[in-house]
Motif scaffolding. Structure first.
Motif, PDB file in Angstrom:
ATOM      1  N   GLN A 184       3.856 -14.145 -25.137  1.00  0.00           N
ATOM      2  CA  GLN A 184       3.189 -14.443 -23.774  1.00  0.00           C
ATOM      3  C   GLN A 184       4.515 -13.109 -23.451  1.00  0.00           C
ATOM      4  OE1 GLN A 184       3.951 -16.771 -25.504  1.00  0.00           O
ATOM      5  NE2 GLN A 184       5.933 -18.187 -25.100  1.00  0.00           N
ATOM      6  N   ALA A 185       5.837 -12.448 -24.659  1.00  0.00           N
ATOM      7  CA  ALA A 185       7.071 -12.036 -24.629  1.00  0.00           C
ATOM      8  C   ALA A 185       6.577 -10.492 -24.752  1.00  0.00           C
ATOM      9  CB  ALA A 185       7.728 -12.101 -25.521  1.00  0.00           C
ATOM     10  N   ALA A 186       5.150  -9.898 -24.996  1.00  0.00           N
ATOM     11  CA  ALA A 186       4.843  -8.497 -25.338  1.00  0.00           C
ATOM     12  C   ALA A 186       4.619  -7.886 -23.527  1.00  0.00           C
ATOM     13  CB  ALA A 186       3.196  -8.471 -25.482  1.00  0.00           C
ATOM     14  N   LYS A 187       5.591  -6.901 -23.858  1.00  0.00           N
ATOM     15  CA  LYS A 187       5.235  -5.923 -21.876  1.00  0.00           C
ATOM     16  C   LYS A 187       3.858  -5.550 -22.124  1.00  0.00           C
ATOM     17  CE  LYS A 187      10.233  -5.528 -22.610  1.00  0.00           C
ATOM     18  NZ  LYS A 187      11.438  -4.569 -22.416  1.00  0.00           N
ATOM     19  N   THR A 188       3.687  -6.436 -21.326  1.00  0.00           N
ATOM     20  CA  THR A 188       2.508  -5.550 -20.617  1.00  0.00           C
ATOM     21  C   THR A 188       1.779  -6.012 -19.127  1.00  0.00           C
ATOM     22  OG1 THR A 188       0.277  -7.853 -21.246  1.00  0.00           O
ATOM     23  CG2 THR A 188       1.258  -5.416 -23.540  1.00  0.00           C
ATOM     24  N   THR A 189       0.477  -5.666 -18.500  1.00  0.00           N
ATOM     25  CA  THR A 189       0.489  -5.231 -17.616  1.00  0.00           C
ATOM     26  C   THR A 189      -1.376  -5.845 -17.368  1.00  0.00           C
ATOM     27  OG1 THR A 189       0.060  -2.880 -17.212  1.00  0.00           O
ATOM     28  CG2 THR A 189       2.402  -4.426 -16.042  1.00  0.00           C
ATOM     29  N   ALA A 190      -1.774  -5.859 -16.180  1.00  0.00           N
ATOM     30  CA  ALA A 190      -3.170  -6.235 -16.223  1.00  0.00           C
ATOM     31  C   ALA A 190      -4.006  -5.366 -15.916  1.00  0.00           C
ATOM     32  CB  ALA A 190      -3.502  -6.635 -14.075  1.00  0.00           C
ATOM     33  N   GLY A 191      -5.523  -5.863 -17.303  1.00  0.00           N
ATOM     34  CA  GLY A 191      -6.318  -4.940 -17.281  1.00  0.00           C
ATOM     35  C   GLY A 191      -6.744  -3.963 -16.089  1.00  0.00           C
ATOM     36  N   LYS A 192      -7.091  -4.896 -15.239  1.00  0.00           N
ATOM     37  CA  LYS A 192      -8.358  -3.696 -13.874  1.00  0.00           C
ATOM     38  C   LYS A 192      -7.678  -5.257 -12.902  1.00  0.00           C
ATOM     39  CE  LYS A 192     -11.337  -8.160 -13.706  1.00  0.00           C
ATOM     40  NZ  LYS A 192     -13.283  -8.489 -14.091  1.00  0.00           N
ATOM     41  N   TRP A 193      -7.725  -4.072 -11.377  1.00  0.00           N
ATOM     42  CA  TRP A 193      -6.763  -5.339  -9.873  1.00  0.00           C
ATOM     43  C   TRP A 193      -8.960  -4.809 -10.043  1.00  0.00           C
ATOM     44  CZ3 TRP A 193      -8.244  -2.655  -5.259  1.00  0.00           C
ATOM     45  CH2 TRP A 193      -7.292  -3.794  -4.117  1.00  0.00           C
ATOM     46  N   GLU A 194      -8.718  -5.968  -8.764  1.00  0.00           N
ATOM     47  CA  GLU A 194      -9.669  -6.627  -8.178  1.00  0.00           C
ATOM     48  C   GLU A 194      -8.823  -6.866  -6.492  1.00  0.00           C
ATOM     49  OE1 GLU A 194     -13.178  -6.706 -10.925  1.00  0.00           O
ATOM     50  OE2 GLU A 194     -12.782  -8.631  -9.402  1.00  0.00           O
ATOM     51  N   LYS A 195      -9.479  -7.095  -5.299  1.00  0.00           N
ATOM     52  CA  LYS A 195      -9.103  -7.649  -4.115  1.00  0.00           C
ATOM     53  C   LYS A 195      -9.321  -8.776  -3.892  1.00  0.00           C
ATOM     54  CE  LYS A 195      -8.836  -7.026   0.603  1.00  0.00           C
ATOM     55  NZ  LYS A 195      -7.488  -6.948   1.207  1.00  0.00           N
ATOM     56  N   SER A 196      -8.216  -9.804  -4.173  1.00  0.00           N
ATOM     57  CA  SER A 196      -8.905 -11.087  -4.358  1.00  0.00           C
ATOM     58  C   SER A 196      -7.850 -11.695  -3.874  1.00  0.00           C
ATOM     59  CB  SER A 196      -7.292 -11.420  -5.839  1.00  0.00           C
ATOM     60  OG  SER A 196      -5.554 -11.312  -5.308  1.00  0.00           O
ATOM     61  N   ILE A 197      -6.972 -11.122  -1.722  1.00  0.00           N
ATOM     62  CA  ILE A 197      -5.511 -11.699  -0.959  1.00  0.00           C
ATOM     63  C   ILE A 197      -6.584 -10.737  -0.023  1.00  0.00           C
ATOM     64  CG2 ILE A 197      -4.196 -12.864  -2.535  1.00  0.00           C
ATOM     65  CD1 ILE A 197      -2.233 -11.092  -1.541  1.00  0.00           C
ATOM     66  N   LYS A 198      -6.014 -12.275   1.045  1.00  0.00           N
ATOM     67  CA  LYS A 198      -6.413 -11.721   2.629  1.00  0.00           C
ATOM     68  C   LYS A 198      -5.533 -10.374   3.420  1.00  0.00           C
ATOM     69  CE  LYS A 198      -7.307 -13.085   7.391  1.00  0.00           C
ATOM     70  NZ  LYS A 198      -8.075 -11.889   7.732  1.00  0.00           N
ATOM     71  N   THR A 199      -5.828  -8.931   3.626  1.00  0.00           N
ATOM     72  CA  THR A 199      -4.461  -8.285   4.129  1.00  0.00           C
ATOM     73  C   THR A 199      -5.220  -7.706   5.267  1.00  0.00           C
ATOM     74  OG1 THR A 199      -5.344  -6.099   2.358  1.00  0.00           O
ATOM     75  CG2 THR A 199      -3.785  -7.327   1.574  1.00  0.00           C
ATOM     76  N   ASP A 200      -6.874  -7.968   5.935  1.00  0.00           N
ATOM     77  CA  ASP A 200      -6.799  -7.446   7.247  1.00  0.00           C
ATOM     78  C   ASP A 200      -6.294  -7.328   8.192  1.00  0.00           C
ATOM     79  OD1 ASP A 200      -9.253  -7.381   5.416  1.00  0.00           O
ATOM     80  OD2 ASP A 200      -9.836  -8.807   6.039  1.00  0.00           O
ATOM     81  N   ASP A 201      -5.274  -8.090   8.587  1.00  0.00           N
ATOM     82  CA  ASP A 201      -4.526  -7.684   9.323  1.00  0.00           C
ATOM     83  C   ASP A 201      -3.408  -6.458   9.181  1.00  0.00           C
ATOM     84  OD1 ASP A 201      -3.164  -9.782   7.217  1.00  0.00           O
ATOM     85  OD2 ASP A 201      -1.876 -10.136   8.550  1.00  0.00           O
ATOM     86  N   PHE A 202      -3.807  -6.145   7.710  1.00  0.00           N
ATOM     87  CA  PHE A 202      -2.072  -4.754   7.906  1.00  0.00           C
ATOM     88  C   PHE A 202      -3.250  -3.667   8.328  1.00  0.00           C
ATOM     89  CE2 PHE A 202       0.175  -7.518   4.634  1.00  0.00           C
ATOM     90  CZ  PHE A 202       1.359  -8.286   4.902  1.00  0.00           C
ATOM     91  N   PRO A 203      -2.329  -2.685   8.279  1.00  0.00           N
ATOM     92  CA  PRO A 203      -3.517  -0.775   8.426  1.00  0.00           C
ATOM     93  C   PRO A 203      -4.196  -1.371   7.891  1.00  0.00           C
ATOM     94  CG  PRO A 203      -1.175  -1.542   9.202  1.00  0.00           C
ATOM     95  CD  PRO A 203      -1.225  -2.387   8.730  1.00  0.00           C
ATOM     96  N   GLN A 204      -5.225  -1.075   8.012  1.00  0.00           N
ATOM     97  CA  GLN A 204      -6.598  -0.401   7.168  1.00  0.00           C
ATOM     98  C   GLN A 204      -6.054   1.009   6.876  1.00  0.00           C
ATOM     99  OE1 GLN A 204      -8.092  -2.907   4.950  1.00  0.00           O
ATOM    100  NE2 GLN A 204      -5.967  -3.359   6.254  1.00  0.00           N
ATOM    101  N   TYR A 205      -5.747   1.776   5.021  1.00  0.00           N
ATOM    102  CA  TYR A 205      -5.943   2.742   5.008  1.00  0.00           C
ATOM    103  C   TYR A 205      -7.570   3.611   3.929  1.00  0.00           C
ATOM    104  CZ  TYR A 205      -4.381   7.343   2.511  1.00  0.00           C
ATOM    105  OH  TYR A 205      -4.968   8.698   2.665  1.00  0.00           O
ATOM    106  N   THR A 206      -7.997   4.659   4.442  1.00  0.00           N
ATOM    107  CA  THR A 206      -9.034   5.603   4.169  1.00  0.00           C
ATOM    108  C   THR A 206      -9.047   6.877   3.925  1.00  0.00           C
ATOM    109  OG1 THR A 206     -10.902   5.431   5.720  1.00  0.00           O
ATOM    110  CG2 THR A 206     -10.764   3.355   4.466  1.00  0.00           C
ATOM    111  N   SER A 207      -9.634   7.123   2.940  1.00  0.00           N
ATOM    112  CA  SER A 207      -9.323   8.388   2.670  1.00  0.00           C
ATOM    113  C   SER A 207     -10.737   9.402   1.783  1.00  0.00           C
ATOM    114  CB  SER A 207      -7.481   9.238   1.951  1.00  0.00           C
ATOM    115  OG  SER A 207      -7.993   8.839   0.970  1.00  0.00           O
ATOM    116  N   GLN A 208     -10.232  10.133   0.642  1.00  0.00           N
ATOM    117  CA  GLN A 208     -11.399  11.024   0.378  1.00  0.00           C
ATOM    118  C   GLN A 208     -11.321  10.562  -1.076  1.00  0.00           C
ATOM    119  OE1 GLN A 208     -12.332  15.291   1.482  1.00  0.00           O
ATOM    120  NE2 GLN A 208     -10.679  15.813   0.171  1.00  0.00           N
ATOM    121  N   TYR A 209     -10.248   9.922  -1.463  1.00  0.00           N
ATOM    122  CA  TYR A 209      -9.362   9.885  -2.422  1.00  0.00           C
ATOM    123  C   TYR A 209      -9.942   8.688  -2.912  1.00  0.00           C
ATOM    124  CZ  TYR A 209      -7.872  14.722  -2.000  1.00  0.00           C
ATOM    125  OH  TYR A 209      -7.972  16.185  -1.446  1.00  0.00           O
ATOM    126  N   PRO A 210     -10.563   8.353  -3.577  1.00  0.00           N
ATOM    127  CA  PRO A 210     -10.635   6.321  -3.946  1.00  0.00           C
ATOM    128  C   PRO A 210      -9.651   5.450  -4.560  1.00  0.00           C
ATOM    129  CG  PRO A 210     -12.201   7.506  -4.457  1.00  0.00           C
ATOM    130  CD  PRO A 210     -11.769   8.968  -3.992  1.00  0.00           C
TER     131      PRO A 210
END
Length: 539
Positions: A116-142
């Motif tokens: 548990q002391a190993a310095k690592t971060t997540a291996g993947k990210w997926e949208k998991s909480i609601k943020t639709d009330d914040f400004p939504q940004y899109t571009s041609q850079y995924p």
């Protein structure tokens, strides 16, 4: 390493103040198994006997430890779970050595190589909480779009149940400078109500801004609390809330009045106090300097903060019908600006020096100090060609702009030899202001690269390799880092310049990020907006 036939590392009893070097060879290709216990025993009897005999113990360096000052014994180091963060060892009870039987031998058992002391971060990210009330940004850079959405989630997680900001995943609570720099970057735009409540949490009972961290017990050794004023002004410019203006105005006025008495130097025209946010003294100051010496220093970043604090108070006073106050503080601002350009500017280098320091005769430290350089450009301390030179000439590293340059030898990475994304974000804003496309592109890459690589907005990185794992302290979901990430969209690519009575757009899109983009659901003064940019590279 474990001795032959032993299951765990064994240390002899170490005598306090005496160096121990293990004479045994280190076997090749041998590693500790997970969760290996190691017992540390420290002989404190020479110290305790000196306390009884003369009331103090003299270290090998000739320094005295007095009996009255002796409280606890901790072990520090750079291998997990150890830490060099001496100021926060008190918060790590597992690192405390104790003497339960009173024989003068202090002991602690550590667990090494704990998974548990190993310095690592997540291996993947997926949208998991609601943020639709914040400004939504899109571009041609995924990737950029995904990082924006990841950062929105972290912004939501950065709010405590009491509706104040959390400094970081590993840093609970509201800190004056952290929330203020974050509000200026993006949180005043994204979450103004939380920003208001957080700022007011850092006001004392007698109506003054709280300096909550810093050398020598904070204020007045540290005086960068005044960045609170610029954050409060940012909220007003976003919301137009006059009641908020009337609330914060006397707080800022009282706080500056205190600073004039306690920290302003009439001889230089500048303000005393530790470098803004660089509050781990040996990381950026010479080791000989004591708290009083740090108080006496006159630093680039902190003076830029005080300059802008007076500008803000002057503007507030004009709106609220107090012209005498407005004039007074505009003059104070000009005094600080003149002092900075007279005493800190290094014409031969093309940027400002780190600080004035010394006892009898002060000299200028020639190191660059990244946040101070950026704020000097953004706030207008550096005018015209001088601002352009600062961005062009200030040294950077392959992984971003380090907090100071050059680095201090022998000091582990944190502020020294460290790149901080929030500082990088202010540097990006400075580059955009002066139209330096190459610098802006490098800054955006320096912010997006680690966020994409580690799938979180980390607190800092080692300047020489770009890894978060090598710094002394670090946190994920860091408030000012995620705020800086969002600022690239709001204040650079869309170029939002919030003013007291209007919103001006000054977009700067580097060629590397050219193309159409859209920001939907942006709330500004009671209305919800959709903005589309169809242009290619632009300014």
């Amino acid at each position: 390493m474990p001795r032959a036939g032993a299951n765990a590392p064994e240390l002899p009893v170490l005598v306090f103040g005496q160096r121990y070097v293990d004479p045994g060879p280190v076997p090749a290709d041998t590693y500790l198994p997970p969760n290996t216990p190691m017992k540390i025993r420290l002989d404190m009897r020479p110290v305790l006997e000196a306390f009884k005999k003369q009331g103090y113990y003299t270290t090998f360096k000739g320094e005295k430890i007095y009996k009255e000052d002796f409280k606890k014994v901790f072990v520090a180091g750079n291998t997990a779970p150890l830490s060099w963060d001496f100021d926060n060892l008190i918060n790590k009870p597992e690192l405390e050595l104790k003497d339960p039987d009173g024989n003068g031998i202090y002991e602690a058992t550590l667990t090494l190589n704990a998974p548990q002391a190993a310095k690592t971060t997540a291996g993947k990210w997926e949208k998991s909480i609601k943020t639709d009330d914040f400004p939504q940004y899109t571009s041609q850079y995924p990737i950029a779009d995904a990082l924006y959405n990841l950062t929105l989630e972290e912004a939501r997680r950065a709010v405590e149940p009491d509706s104040t900001f959390r400094t970081g995943k590993e840093w609970a609570g509201v800190w004056t400078r952290d929330i203020s720099y974050s509000i200026i970057l993006a949180m005043g735009i994204l979450q103004p109500e939380v920003a208001m409540k957080s700022l007011m949490r850092k006001v004392s009972g007698d109506g003054r801004i709280i300096q909550d961290t810093g050398t020598g017990g904070a204020y007045p050794c540290s005086t960068d609390r005044m960045i609170w004023a610029t954050a409060a002004w940012e909220i007003y410019k976003v919301t137009g809330d006059e009641q908020w203006l009337r609330t914060v105005y006397p707080i800022i006025k009282k706080s500056i009045e205190d600073d004039v008495q306690n920290a302003y130097n009439a001889r230089t025209g500048m303000v005393r106090g530790e470098s803004s946010f660089l509050d781990w003294r040996e990381q950026t100051y010479p080791k000989w300097m004591q708290p009083v010496d740090i108080y006496e220093s006159e630093t680039l970043g902190t003076n830029a903060v005080h300059y802008q604090g007076n500008v803000v108070l002057s503007q507030m006073a004009r709106i609220l019908g107090e012209p005498a106050v407005a004039s007074k503080h505009q003059q104070l601002a000009e005094q600080i600006k003149q002092g900075m350009n007279k005493h800190l500017w290094m014409a031969e280098k093309g940027y400002y020096g780190q600080f004035l320091y010394g006892r009898t005769y002060k000299i200028l430290s020639p190191r660059a100090e990244a946040l101070g350089e950026a704020l000097s450009v953004l706030f207008g301390v550096a005018d015209g060609d001088r601002a352009e030179r600062v961005v062009q000439k200030t040294p950077t590293t392959a992984y971003g702009i380090s907090c100071i340059y050059p680095q201090i030898p022998g000091i582990p990475p944190y502020h020294n030899n460290g790149v901080w994304p929030f500082v990088q974000s202010y540097w990006a804003l400075a580059a955009a202001k002066v139209g330096n496309e190459a610098s802006l592109t490098e800054s955006m890459a320096a912010i997006y690269r680690p966020a994409a690589l580690f799938l979180t907005n980390k607190e800092n990185f080692v300047a020489e390799n770009g890894d978060f794992a090598g710094t002394q302290i670090n946190s994920s979901n860091m408030l000012w880092s995620l705020s800086g990430n969002l600022s690239l969209v709001y204040k650079v690519l869309f170029g939002m310049d919030f003013q007291a009575d209007k919103l001006v757009f000054r977009p700067f899109v580097p060629k590397a990020f050219a193309g159409p983009r859209k920001l939907a659901g942006f709330k500004y003064r009671g209305r919800c907006w959709i903005w589309r940019w169809k242009a290619t590279a632009m300014r």
